[in-house]
Scaffold this active site. Structure first.
Site, PDB file in Angstrom:
ATOM      1  N   CYS A   1      51.073  32.445  29.174  1.00  0.00           N
ATOM      2  CA  CYS A   1      52.194  32.972  29.959  1.00  0.00           C
ATOM      3  C   CYS A   1      51.937  32.683  31.427  1.00  0.00           C
ATOM      4  CB  CYS A   1      52.372  34.466  29.714  1.00  0.00           C
ATOM      5  SG  CYS A   1      50.923  35.476  30.093  1.00  0.00           S
TER       6      CYS A   1
ATOM      7  N   CYS B   1      49.314  30.688  36.148  1.00  0.00           N
ATOM      8  CA  CYS B   1      48.195  30.831  35.221  1.00  0.00           C
ATOM      9  C   CYS B   1      48.028  29.627  34.295  1.00  0.00           C
ATOM     10  CB  CYS B   1      48.360  32.096  34.381  1.00  0.00           C
ATOM     11  SG  CYS B   1      48.381  33.608  35.372  1.00  0.00           S
TER      12      CYS B   1
ATOM     13  N   GLN C   1      54.263  40.279  37.310  1.00  0.00           N
ATOM     14  CA  GLN C   1      53.716  40.102  35.968  1.00  0.00           C
ATOM     15  C   GLN C   1      53.364  41.460  35.355  1.00  0.00           C
ATOM     16  OE1 GLN C   1      50.943  36.938  35.251  1.00  0.00           O
ATOM     17  NE2 GLN C   1      51.619  35.779  37.024  1.00  0.00           N
TER      18      GLN C   1
ATOM     19  N   HIS D   1      39.916  35.963  33.307  1.00  0.00           N
ATOM     20  CA  HIS D   1      41.051  35.046  33.474  1.00  0.00           C
ATOM     21  C   HIS D   1      40.982  34.450  34.878  1.00  0.00           C
ATOM     22  CE1 HIS D   1      44.944  33.321  33.723  1.00  0.00           C
ATOM     23  NE2 HIS D   1      45.675  34.410  33.911  1.00  0.00           N
TER      24      HIS D   1
END
Length: 390
Positions: free
Chosen positions: A376, A90, A156, A346
Site C-alpha cells: 500500500c 512506500c 495513512q 518498514h
C-alpha cells in the site's frame, strides 16, 4: 516480450529509530547493499546498465540524488554506472524493481539493480513536507486539490482506521495479527532463514566493532497483553504503535537481468518476473488499493490466488493485510511467513526490494513456485509483483 530474471536479492537487517544503524549515513548504507549484490553475483560492476533507487524522504542526507550518490560511494561500481532516485511513497523500491524489469523486458537494458534506502533516524518521516510548512512556504495541497478534496488532509493513519471500520475488524484482531508477526519473525530468525538475504554492516560499540545482522525490532516473548497495553493513537480507534509497522533504518537491492545477460555473465537466476502491476484508487482510504491491484494482477497473469505459494503484503498497519486476506480469499498460512513490518520494520523507500529479498529466498527454501508481493502506498496507489522460482 523478453523475460526478466532475478539473480540475487539482499537487504540489511532492520535498525530501530536511533538504534544500531543510526550511525550509518544512508548513502553509505545504500552503497553497502549495491557492493554486496555485485560481489555475490560475481558480475563486473561496469556491466550494470543502471541503478534505480527508491527513497521517500529525499531531503537532508538523502538529498542530491541519493541513488547516484550511493553508486559514487560504492566500491564495486565504477562512476560510469548511472542511477536515478524515485519516490512512489512506500512502494518506491518495488516500483524501482518494476522499472528495472520493464527496462530488461523491453530490451533496452540487460543488467539493472533495483534498490532502496531509508534512514528514518537521520531523515525523519514527513521531513520534506513539514520543513517547508514551518518556513511558511506552503504544503503539498494545492488550491485545485483542495477544491476536489475539501478539508481532507490525506493520512495513512486515518486510512487504516477507515479500513478497520469498513471491514469489521477490532483492536483484538489487529493485536493478534501483530503478535503473530513477531512470533513468525522470531522463529525465522532463530531458524537462520534470513541469513541468505542479510548483508551484515559493521557497527561501532563501546566494546568494539560488531556485525549488525539481526533485525532489531522483533519483540521476543511478546504477548497479547504486552501488545494490548500500548496506547491507542486515537481515542476510540483501533490502531496503536504495536499493531502498525515499526520506524526503521535499512537498505535493500535486487539485481534484474535479461536472458542474454545470464549467458554473457554466467549468472544463475533464482526467479522469473511473471507480472508487473500498479494501480491507483481512492486517495482517502488509500491503503486499501492492494486488494484491487491484486485482482488486476491475477487477472492479467491468468492466475488464481490458490496458485500463489507465498505472499508478502506489507504490514504498514495490521488491517491492510487482514483486509487483503478477506478480499482475496488467500491462505493466512502463506502470508508473510517470516513476519512482516510490524516486527521487522518498514524502512519506507527500502521496503519494496526488502520484501522481495525475503520473498524470493523464502520461495527457495520452501520449494514453492509462485510468489506475490504487494504494497500500500500514499495517495491510494499499489504495486503488485508476481514472480516464479526457477
Amino acid at each position: 516480450m523478453a523475460e526478466a530474471y532475478i539473480v540475487d536479492a539482499v537487504r540489511t537487517a532492520g535498525g530501530k529509530r536511533g538504534g544500531k544503524l543510526a550511525g550509518w549515513h544512508p548513502v553509505d548504507m545504500a552503497a553497502s547493499v549495491l557492493d554486496a549484490i555485485v560481489e555475490r553475483t560475481g558480475i563486473d560492476g561496469a556491466a550494470v546498465d543502471d541503478v534505480i533507487m527508491g527513497c521517500v524522504m529525499q531531503g537532508g542526507q538523502q538529498a542530491g540524488q541519493v541513488g547516484r550518490n550511493a553508486v559514487l560511494a560504492a566500491k564495486n561500481l565504477p562512476d560510469s554506472v548511472p542511477a536515478v532516485s524515485i519516490d512512489r511513497q512506500c512502494g518506491s523500491s518495488q516500483q524501482a524493481l518494476q522499472f528495472a524489469a520493464q527496462a530488461v523486458m523491453s530490451g533496452t537494458q540487460d543488467v539493472v539493480i533495483a534498490a532502496g534506502v531509508e534512514s528514518m533516524t537521520r531523515v525523519p518521516m514527513g521531513t520534506t513536507a513539514t520543513l517547508f510548512m514551518k518556513e511558511g512556504l506552503g504544503n503539498y495541497k494545492s488550491p485545485r486539490l483542495e477544491e476536489k478534496y475539501p478539508g481532507i488532509m490525506f493520512s495513512q493513519f486515518m486510512g487504516a482506521e477507515m479500513i478497520v471500520k469498513k471491514h469489521g475488524f477490532d483492536r483484538a484482531m489487529l493485536d493478534a495479527f501483530a503478535l503473530e508477526s513477531h512470533r513468525r519473525a522470531q522463529a525465522a530468525t532463530e531458524r537462520g532463514d534470513f541469513a541468505d538475504e542479510i548483508v551484515a554492516l559493521e557497527i561501532e560499540t563501546p566494546e568494539g566493532i560488531v556485525q549488525h545482522s539481526t533485525d532489531e525490532g522483533i519483540r521476543y516473548g511478546a504477548t497479547l497483553e504486552s501488545i494490548g497495553s500500548v496506547k491507542l493513537l486515537q481515542e476510540g480507534g483501533s490502531i496503536s504503535a504495536a499493531n502498525a509497522s515499526q520506524i526503521c533504518d535499512g537498505a535493500s537491492a535486487v539485481m534484474i537481468v535479461s536472458e542474454a545477460a545470464l549467458k554473457t555473465h554466467n549468472l544463475t537466476p533464482i526467479a522469473r518476473i511473471v507480472n508487473l502491476t500498479v494501480t491507483g484508487g481512492d486517495p482517502v482510504i488509500m491503503l486499501e488499493e492492494p486488494l484491487f491491484a491484486t485482482d488486476r494482477a491475477l487477472q492479467r497473469s491468468g492466475m488464481k490466488i490458490e496458485e500463489i505459494d507465498l505472499y508478502e503484503v506489507n504490514e504498514a498497519f495490521a488491517p491492510v493485510p487482514l483486509a487483503w486476506l478477506k478480499h482475496t480469499g488467500g491462505d493466512p498460512a502463506k502470508l508473510n511467513v517470516n513476519g512482516g513490518a510490524i516486527a521487522l520494520g518498514h524502512p519506507l523507500g527500502a521496503s519494496g526490494t526488502k520484501l522481495m529479498a525475503t520473498l524470493v529466498h523464502a520461495l527457495q527454501k520452501s520449494g514453492g513456485r509462485y510468489g506475490l508481493q504487494t504494497m500500500c502506498e500514499g495517495g491510494g496507489v499499489a504495486n503488485v509483483t508476481i514472480i516464479e522460482r526457477v
